[in-house]
Motif scaffolding. Structure first.
Motif, PDB file in Angstrom:
ATOM      1  N   VAL A  25     -26.599-123.383-113.713  1.00 15.70           N
ATOM      2  CA  VAL A  25     -25.217-122.926-113.500  1.00 15.70           C
ATOM      3  C   VAL A  25     -24.956-121.660-114.307  1.00 15.70           C
ATOM      4  O   VAL A  25     -24.352-120.701-113.805  1.00 15.70           O
ATOM      5  CB  VAL A  25     -24.217-124.035-113.889  1.00 15.70           C
ATOM      6  N   VAL A  26     -25.417-121.658-115.565  1.00 14.12           N
ATOM      7  CA  VAL A  26     -25.212-120.484-116.419  1.00 14.12           C
ATOM      8  C   VAL A  26     -25.920-119.261-115.835  1.00 14.12           C
ATOM      9  O   VAL A  26     -25.362-118.161-115.763  1.00 14.12           O
ATOM     10  CB  VAL A  26     -25.709-120.766-117.851  1.00 14.12           C
ATOM     11  N   LEU A  27     -27.165-119.450-115.377  1.00 12.99           N
ATOM     12  CA  LEU A  27     -27.906-118.350-114.766  1.00 12.99           C
ATOM     13  C   LEU A  27     -27.241-117.896-113.465  1.00 12.99           C
ATOM     14  O   LEU A  27     -27.296-116.721-113.109  1.00 12.99           O
ATOM     15  CB  LEU A  27     -29.353-118.778-114.487  1.00 12.99           C
ATOM     16  N   GLY A  28     -26.595-118.831-112.770  1.00 13.29           N
ATOM     17  CA  GLY A  28     -25.928-118.496-111.514  1.00 13.29           C
ATOM     18  C   GLY A  28     -24.668-117.670-111.704  1.00 13.29           C
ATOM     19  O   GLY A  28     -24.208-117.005-110.758  1.00 13.29           O
ATOM     20  N   ILE A  29     -24.086-117.697-112.909  1.00 15.10           N
ATOM     21  CA  ILE A  29     -22.863-116.914-113.171  1.00 15.10           C
ATOM     22  C   ILE A  29     -23.130-115.428-112.960  1.00 15.10           C
ATOM     23  O   ILE A  29     -22.314-114.717-112.359  1.00 15.10           O
ATOM     24  CB  ILE A  29     -22.364-117.179-114.608  1.00 15.10           C
ATOM     25  N   ASP A  30     -24.282-114.951-113.443  1.00 14.96           N
ATOM     26  CA  ASP A  30     -24.637-113.536-113.266  1.00 14.96           C
ATOM     27  C   ASP A  30     -24.667-113.168-111.788  1.00 14.96           C
ATOM     28  O   ASP A  30     -24.112-112.150-111.363  1.00 14.96           O
ATOM     29  CB  ASP A  30     -26.007-113.248-113.888  1.00 14.96           C
ATOM     30  N   ASN A  31     -25.346-114.014-111.017  1.00 14.45           N
ATOM     31  CA  ASN A  31     -25.458-113.812-109.571  1.00 14.45           C
ATOM     32  C   ASN A  31     -24.078-113.794-108.915  1.00 14.45           C
ATOM     33  O   ASN A  31     -23.768-112.954-108.059  1.00 14.45           O
ATOM     34  CB  ASN A  31     -26.314-114.941-108.994  1.00 14.45           C
ATOM     35  N   VAL A 221     -26.313-113.411-125.399  1.00 13.66           N
ATOM     36  CA  VAL A 221     -25.716-112.692-124.274  1.00 13.66           C
ATOM     37  C   VAL A 221     -24.465-113.405-123.781  1.00 13.66           C
ATOM     38  O   VAL A 221     -23.400-112.794-123.615  1.00 13.66           O
ATOM     39  CB  VAL A 221     -26.735-112.549-123.121  1.00 13.66           C
ATOM     40  N   TYR A 222     -24.586-114.704-123.565  1.00 17.96           N
ATOM     41  CA  TYR A 222     -23.450-115.447-123.025  1.00 17.96           C
ATOM     42  C   TYR A 222     -22.344-115.645-124.053  1.00 17.96           C
ATOM     43  O   TYR A 222     -21.176-115.771-123.699  1.00 17.96           O
ATOM     44  CB  TYR A 222     -23.923-116.783-122.439  1.00 17.96           C
ATOM     45  N   ALA A 223     -22.700-115.671-125.336  1.00 17.25           N
ATOM     46  CA  ALA A 223     -21.667-115.738-126.376  1.00 17.25           C
ATOM     47  C   ALA A 223     -20.840-114.458-126.376  1.00 17.25           C
ATOM     48  O   ALA A 223     -19.601-114.494-126.485  1.00 17.25           O
ATOM     49  CB  ALA A 223     -22.308-115.955-127.745  1.00 17.25           C
ATOM     50  N   ALA A 224     -21.512-113.307-126.227  1.00 17.71           N
ATOM     51  CA  ALA A 224     -20.794-112.025-126.153  1.00 17.71           C
ATOM     52  C   ALA A 224     -19.909-111.968-124.917  1.00 17.71           C
ATOM     53  O   ALA A 224     -18.763-111.501-124.969  1.00 17.71           O
ATOM     54  CB  ALA A 224     -21.801-110.871-126.136  1.00 17.71           C
TER      55      ALA A 224
END
Length: 251
Positions: A25-31, A221-224
């Motif tokens: 899910v986290v990787l899918g956010i970028d997409n 990356v995701y924290a930023a």
């Protein structure tokens, strides 16, 4: 069937599934951010269709890649070396995808800045749109990059194919459910577009770094991204409160 029953009865398998779903899910956010920004440039009647096609292609690519796991694993094998730095097919795909993301996000930022300058000098500014086929083509290209990253992550976390399939399907379904609200939110808040484009540049640079062998912890990356999104949310809430006060004074 016995193999599936053994997996269902294994607490370790359930933990692996939950962890992998979160990762996917986290990787899918970028997409999803990229799909939302790109489809918002289409005429309104085509946006939902394009988003569904883009996310559907992401699912098809991920499931297709899962069926060729043996080949995907080989993508991490070095194929050539330059100045002591080995490069695999995965590295080259990540570098190409990262360069495309940086180029696309930078050109979108330039376009938005140019459009804002034009709106200051002209009372009416026509909204520039992209072609449907062009949008789907760009989505497909980034779907491929993110799908390979997603599947390599899945292979690294578990050896059980059913767990990978379930995690990928659940993650894509979450993307599908979140696509409309996210795209609407981005469309209604122009400042969020700039923030999302900045995210894409950061993600692109991360992909390039990964391609050159420099591991960038995804947590940083995701924290930023989360911190920036929180600040922008506070700005939006403050802006809306100010607009309400101003409208109340006018009345």
């Amino acid at each position: 069937m016995e193999y599936l029953l053994e997996l269902a009865a294994s607490p370790t398998a359930w933990i692996a599934l939950a962890t992998l779903i979160v990762m996917e899910v986290v990787l899918g956010i970028d997409n999803l951010i990229f799909i939302s920004i790109l489809t918002n440039k289409l005429p309104e009647q085509f946006r939902t269709r394009a988003r569904r096609i883009g996310i559907g292609l992401a699912l098809i690519l991920r499931l297709g890649l899962l069926s060729t796991i043996a080949y995907i694993v080989q993508l991490t094998t070095p194929v050539f070396e330059v100045l002591g730095q080995a490069f695999s097919w995965k590295d080259m795909i990540l570098i190409a995808g990262g360069l495309f993301l940086v180029w696309k996000a930078t050109s979108e930022i330039h376009h938005n800045m140019s459009l804002q300058a034009e709106e200051k000098t002209n009372s009416v500014a026509s909204k520039v749109t992209v072609g449907f086929a062009a949008a789907i083509g760009q989505i497909l290209m980034l779907d491929l990059v993110f799908s390979i990253d997603s599947i390599v992550t899945a292979v690294g976390m578990t050896e059980h194919l059913p767990i990978m399939v379930i995690a990928v399907v659940v993650a894509v379904l979450v993307m599908l459910l979140a696509s409309e609200p996210l795209a609407k939110f981005i469309n209604e808040n122009p400042t969020v577009v700039m923030l999302a484009l900045a995210f894409l540049i950061m993600i692109g640079m991360t992909l390039i770094a990964e391609g050159f062998g420099a591991h960038v912890p995804k947590g940083y990356v995701y924290a930023a991204m989360a911190f920036s999104a929180t600040v922008e949310t506070l700005n939006i809430l403050a802006r809306r409160a100010r607009e309400k006060r101003e409208s109340a004074v006018v009345k």
